[in-house]
Design a protein around this motif. Structure first.
Motif, PDB file in Angstrom:
ATOM      1  N   ASP A 121       1.281  -1.402   0.111  1.00 13.04           N
ATOM      2  CA  ASP A 121      -0.304  -0.136  -0.322  1.00 13.04           C
ATOM      3  C   ASP A 121       0.954   1.328  -0.191  1.00 13.04           C
ATOM      4  N   LEU A 141       0.338   7.329   3.248  1.00 11.35           N
ATOM      5  CA  LEU A 141      -0.176   8.793   3.285  1.00 11.35           C
ATOM      6  C   LEU A 141      -0.378   9.622   4.049  1.00 11.35           C
ATOM      7  N   ARG A 161      -7.734  12.952   0.428  1.00 13.48           N
ATOM      8  CA  ARG A 161      -8.431  11.366  -0.195  1.00 13.48           C
ATOM      9  C   ARG A 161      -9.962  11.168  -0.038  1.00 13.48           C
ATOM     10  N   GLU A 166      -3.058   3.307   2.243  1.00 13.58           N
ATOM     11  CA  GLU A 166      -4.001   3.444   1.115  1.00 13.58           C
ATOM     12  C   GLU A 166      -5.258   2.525   1.445  1.00 13.58           C
TER      13      GLU A 166
END
Length: 71
Positions: free
Chosen positions: A2, A5, A13, A44
């Motif tokens: 993944d 972030l 997002r 993610e």
């Protein structure tokens, strides 16, 4: 593997949520954190999980899956 972030990127997002909402979700355990040194990062796949779960109408805002797909 993944993508990781930042809290700010995760908030964007998830449809422009506040970073304070993300921090609250991390504190409550609704969202899982990944530590990278001293930085708090979010996988993610965690965003996808949150988008798919929804919140059962408990908050005023909605997390929209298309916001994640567009990123």
């Amino acid at each position: 593997m993944d993508a990781l972030l930042s809290v700010d990127e995760a908030a964007r997002r998830l449809g422009g949520l506040s970073k304070y909402t993300i921090h609250a979700w991390l504190s409550s355990g609704k969202l899982k954190r990944t530590k990278l040194g001293s930085r708090t990062m979010i996988r993610e796949s965690e965003l996808v999980r949150i988008a798919n779960e929804g919140d059962g109408g408990k908050s005023g805002g909605r997390v929209r899956e298309q916001a994640i797909d567009a990123a």
